[in-house]
Enzyme design. Structure first.
Site, PDB file in Angstrom:
ATOM      1  CB  VAL A  14      34.768 -18.978  45.163  1.00  0.00           C
ATOM      2  CG1 VAL A  14      33.633 -18.052  44.783  1.00  0.00           C
ATOM      3  CG2 VAL A  14      34.290 -20.003  46.191  1.00  0.00           C
ATOM      4  N   GLY A  15      37.051 -18.133  43.088  1.00  0.00           N
ATOM      5  CA  GLY A  15      37.585 -17.144  42.140  1.00  0.00           C
ATOM      6  C   GLY A  15      37.665 -17.724  40.737  1.00  0.00           C
ATOM      7  CE  LYS A 104      31.517 -20.304  56.832  1.00  0.00           C
ATOM      8  NZ  LYS A 104      32.366 -20.481  55.681  1.00  0.00           N
ATOM      9  CD  GLU A 189      38.274 -27.277  55.552  1.00  0.00           C
ATOM     10  OE1 GLU A 189      39.512 -27.344  55.541  1.00  0.00           O
ATOM     11  OE2 GLU A 189      37.611 -26.692  54.681  1.00  0.00           O
ATOM     12  CG  ASP A 200      29.895 -23.395  57.939  1.00  0.00           C
ATOM     13  OD1 ASP A 200      30.639 -22.614  57.327  1.00  0.00           O
ATOM     14  OD2 ASP A 200      28.849 -23.872  57.447  1.00  0.00           O
ATOM     15  CE  LYS A 204      27.710 -21.376  55.493  1.00  0.00           C
ATOM     16  NZ  LYS A 204      27.838 -22.779  55.061  1.00  0.00           N
ATOM     17  N   GLY A 301      30.667 -25.175  46.317  1.00  0.00           N
ATOM     18  CA  GLY A 301      31.180 -25.657  45.037  1.00  0.00           C
ATOM     19  C   GLY A 301      31.570 -24.484  44.150  1.00  0.00           C
TER      20      GLY A 301
HETATM   21  N1  LIG Z   1      34.552 -23.270  48.154  1.00  0.00           N
HETATM   22  C1  LIG Z   1      33.236 -23.178  48.337  1.00  0.00           C
HETATM   23  O1  LIG Z   1      32.474 -24.048  47.902  1.00  0.00           O
HETATM   24  C2  LIG Z   1      32.661 -21.976  49.051  1.00  0.00           C
HETATM   25  C3  LIG Z   1      31.268 -21.914  49.270  1.00  0.00           C
HETATM   26  C4  LIG Z   1      30.710 -20.778  49.894  1.00  0.00           C
HETATM   27  C5  LIG Z   1      31.568 -19.760  50.298  1.00  0.00           C
HETATM   28  N2  LIG Z   1      32.915 -19.888  50.105  1.00  0.00           N
HETATM   29  C6  LIG Z   1      33.779 -18.798  50.558  1.00  0.00           C
HETATM   30  O2  LIG Z   1      34.500 -18.281  49.458  1.00  0.00           O
HETATM   31  C7  LIG Z   1      35.770 -17.831  49.884  1.00  0.00           C
HETATM   32  C8  LIG Z   1      36.839 -18.470  49.013  1.00  0.00           C
HETATM   33  O3  LIG Z   1      36.807 -19.873  49.183  1.00  0.00           O
HETATM   34  P1  LIG Z   1      37.641 -20.837  48.198  1.00  0.00           P
HETATM   35  O4  LIG Z   1      37.153 -22.209  48.484  1.00  0.00           O
HETATM   36  O5  LIG Z   1      37.600 -20.350  46.800  1.00  0.00           O
HETATM   37  O6  LIG Z   1      39.119 -20.664  48.784  1.00  0.00           O
HETATM   38  P2  LIG Z   1      40.477 -21.249  48.185  1.00  0.00           P
HETATM   39  O7  LIG Z   1      40.209 -22.259  47.139  1.00  0.00           O
HETATM   40  O8  LIG Z   1      41.328 -21.632  49.339  1.00  0.00           O
HETATM   41  O9  LIG Z   1      41.155 -19.979  47.441  1.00  0.00           O
HETATM   42  C9  LIG Z   1      41.677 -18.891  48.136  1.00  0.00           C
HETATM   43  C10 LIG Z   1      42.364 -17.954  47.153  1.00  0.00           C
HETATM   44  O10 LIG Z   1      42.749 -16.783  47.842  1.00  0.00           O
HETATM   45  C11 LIG Z   1      44.164 -16.562  47.664  1.00  0.00           C
HETATM   46  N3  LIG Z   1      44.651 -16.042  48.938  1.00  0.00           N
HETATM   47  C12 LIG Z   1      44.471 -16.570  50.178  1.00  0.00           C
HETATM   48  N4  LIG Z   1      45.062 -15.800  51.091  1.00  0.00           N
HETATM   49  C13 LIG Z   1      45.640 -14.783  50.436  1.00  0.00           C
HETATM   50  C14 LIG Z   1      46.410 -13.652  50.827  1.00  0.00           C
HETATM   51  N5  LIG Z   1      46.712 -13.417  52.093  1.00  0.00           N
HETATM   52  N6  LIG Z   1      46.827 -12.793  49.861  1.00  0.00           N
HETATM   53  C15 LIG Z   1      46.538 -13.025  48.565  1.00  0.00           C
HETATM   54  N7  LIG Z   1      45.802 -14.066  48.134  1.00  0.00           N
HETATM   55  C16 LIG Z   1      45.377 -14.931  49.053  1.00  0.00           C
HETATM   56  C17 LIG Z   1      44.755 -17.893  47.317  1.00  0.00           C
HETATM   57  O11 LIG Z   1      45.926 -17.659  46.540  1.00  0.00           O
HETATM   58  P3  LIG Z   1      46.793 -18.867  45.904  1.00  0.00           P
HETATM   59  O12 LIG Z   1      45.889 -19.495  44.861  1.00  0.00           O
HETATM   60  O13 LIG Z   1      47.950 -18.227  45.316  1.00  0.00           O
HETATM   61  O14 LIG Z   1      47.083 -19.793  47.044  1.00  0.00           O
HETATM   62  C18 LIG Z   1      43.617 -18.538  46.512  1.00  0.00           C
HETATM   63  O15 LIG Z   1      43.699 -18.149  45.169  1.00  0.00           O
HETATM   64  C19 LIG Z   1      35.854 -18.174  51.385  1.00  0.00           C
HETATM   65  O16 LIG Z   1      35.454 -17.052  52.139  1.00  0.00           O
HETATM   66  C20 LIG Z   1      34.829 -19.276  51.542  1.00  0.00           C
HETATM   67  O17 LIG Z   1      34.293 -19.357  52.867  1.00  0.00           O
HETATM   68  C21 LIG Z   1      33.474 -20.955  49.487  1.00  0.00           C
END
Ligand SMILES: NC(=O)c1ccc[n+]([C@@H]2O[C@H](COP(=O)([O-])OP(=O)(O)OC[C@H]3O[C@@H](n4cnc5c(N)ncnc54)[C@H](OP(=O)(O)O)[C@@H]3O)[C@@H](O)[C@H]2O)c1
Length: 430
Positions: A14-15, A104, A189, A200, A204, A301
């Site tokens: 997401v970031g 969430k 997962e 999940d 929500k 996504g």
């Molecule tokens: N992915 C989706 O489609 C989606 C959809 C809806 C909501 N969300 C929500 O969005 C959020 C992010 O999801 P994501 O899929 O983007 O997760 P992700 O791909 O696993 O990315 C997590 C990021 O956070 C960093 N991080 C994790 N723990 C950390 C810590 N303790 N200190 C510093 N940095 C840390 C990681 O760093 P590194 O890169 O260095 O490992 C990584 O850059 C979650 O809450 C998820 O539920 C995601």
């Protein structure tokens, strides 16, 4: 106007999407806000990791570099997990920074604490991406539908299980095979419990119900059943009878109070949610003034989720520009009675294996009748070894009565197995 500086906590899926959108649409966003929005710092775990989007932001591993930076006005949390995300968000709010999150888990569990901190510090706390990914639903409930008494929310809010049920329906794959395929494609997962167990979706719907009904609803208030018992036979009988099986997250408010639940259900194929397939999500909302509305799109996504996070960032940036922060915070004003699922009513689908001999049907009908369960139809489907498979559809009945009837049936020697018992999400069977 000088730039509004923000920080991202996390640059994963997401970031990275947020970085891309803020770069690709910088001009548009600057016009909408009235100032450029610039990512100054990004917190990650592993600073050496190769990232999928170029950025001029400083990559940091110490949250204090963000919390102690007075130029950073907005913190967007896209790390995930409960801790330390919740502590970081709380600290950011206490430091007078506005917070946006896609998380969430934290919103469902610690929403009250975060809202209180936002209110005390006159900051914004927005979380559009936490439910439905890219689909607008939090803002519509809080703002666009604010004039309504919401009576019902019914959603498909978990893409993994919707993908699995769609595959089972369209390709006649059984549960174990479709789960293995979803895991191989990265939709599920390695531990799929949160998705297939319905948890999940439960988080929500707790968030949506709290906003819609103006009362705090927690995960403990949600009755949760997942899809692990759904067999290919149930999917096929549903199709034959004019239904699709969907994992529904439901919140209803009526004269008895509020009921919130997640469970698989037979949904008439004519219902707008019945044709929401694959990883798509949709949320159906009924309001007293607006009537029925439905929100549909990609529930997860990189770019869809980042679309919602970035829209929150834009909203906060506008509030900063116009000095109107903290306008819309917690909307859980009341304590409301939450009634148990045992008091809810619906028609039911029941699949049984029974002995193939005279008098069995009468005995089964008697057991149902003793609990005021009226049968709409009984269909003899096929022979399974020395038993016969029966599919029964009941008229509307309480969950309590159906459970009592099923307990009696389980003790009857003529019943060899209860295949499944699934609610039919329809007012009445025609
Ligand atoms: N992915 C989706 O489609 C989606 C959809 C809806 C909501 N969300 C929500 O969005 C959020 C992010 O999801 P994501 O899929 O983007 O997760 P992700 O791909 O696993 O990315 C997590 C990021 O956070 C960093 N991080 C994790 N723990 C950390 C810590 N303790 N200190 C510093 N940095 C840390 C990681 O760093 P590194 O890169 O260095 O490992 C990584 O850059 C979650 O809450 C998820 O539920 C995601």
């Amino acid at each position: 106007m000088s730039a509004i500086n923000i920080a991202l906590l996390g640059m994963g899926t997401v970031g990275t999407g947020v970085v891309k959108i803020l770069a690709n649409n910088a001009h548009n966003i600057e016009q909408k806000v009235g100032a450029p929005v610039v990512i100054k710092k990004i917190l990650v775990r592993n600073p050496g990791k190769v990232r999928n989007a170029p950025t001029d932001a400083k990559i940091v591993t110490d949250i204090d570099e963000i919390l102690n930076d007075p130029d950073i006005k907005i913190v967007a949390e896209v790390m995930g997990g409960e801790m330390p995300s919740k502590d970081y968000m709380l600290a950011a709010l206490k430091a007078g920074k506005h917070v946006v999150t896609a998380n969430k888990d934290v919103v469902a569990k610690y929403g009250r604490e975060l809202f209180e901190a936002a209110e005390a510090n006159h900051t914004d706390f927005l979380f559009e991406a936490s439910v439905g990914g890219g689909i607008p639903i939090i803002r519509p409930l809080k703002q666009c539908l604010a004039a309504n008494q919401i009576t019902e929310i019914m959603g498909i809010v978990n893409g993994t299980t919707n993908y699995m049920l769609t595959k089972m329906t369209n390709e006649k794959m059984d549960y174990a095979d479709v789960l293995a395929e979803a895991q191989a494609k990265g939709y599920a997962e390695s531990d799929p419990t949160a998705d297939v167990g319905g948890f999940d979706a439960a988080r929500k719907i707790a968030i949506l119900a709290s906003i819609a009904f103006g009362a705090r609803i927690t995960l403990d208030d949600v009755n949760v059943e997942g899809i692990t018992n759904i067999a290919i036979e149930d999917i096929e009988y549903a199709r034959e009878l004019g239904f699709n099986i969907k994992l529904l997250a439901i919140a209803k408010q009526d004269d008895c109070g509020i009921n919130v639940r997640v469970h698989p259900a037979f949904l008439p194929t004519s219902h707008p949610l019945a044709s929401v397939n694959d990883v798509f999500n949709a949320i159906f909302v009924k309001g007293d003034a607006v009537g029925e509305t439905m929100f549909y799109g990609r529930g997860a996504g990189e770019l869809p989720t980042a679309s919602a996070v970035t829209a929150d960032i834009i909203d906060v940036a506008r509030d900063i520009r116009h000095n109107v922060s903290s306008r819309i915070l917690c909307t859980c004003f009341d304590h409301k009675h939450i009634y148990p699922v045992s008091k809810t009513e619906s028609p039911y689908y029941i699949r049984l294996l029974v002995e193939d001999k005279p008098g069995v049907l009468a005995a089964i009908a008697g057991a149902f009748g003793a609990q005021q369960v009226s049968l709409h139809s009984v269909i003899q489907k096929r022979k399974v070894e020395r038993s016969t498979e029966l599919v029964l559809i009941t008229y509307r009945v309480s969950d309590e009565n159906i459970r009592l009837a099923m307990n009696t049936l389980l003790g009857m020697s003529v019943v060899s197995k209860v295949g499944n018992v699934i609610r039919v999400e329809a007012e009445q069977i025609s």
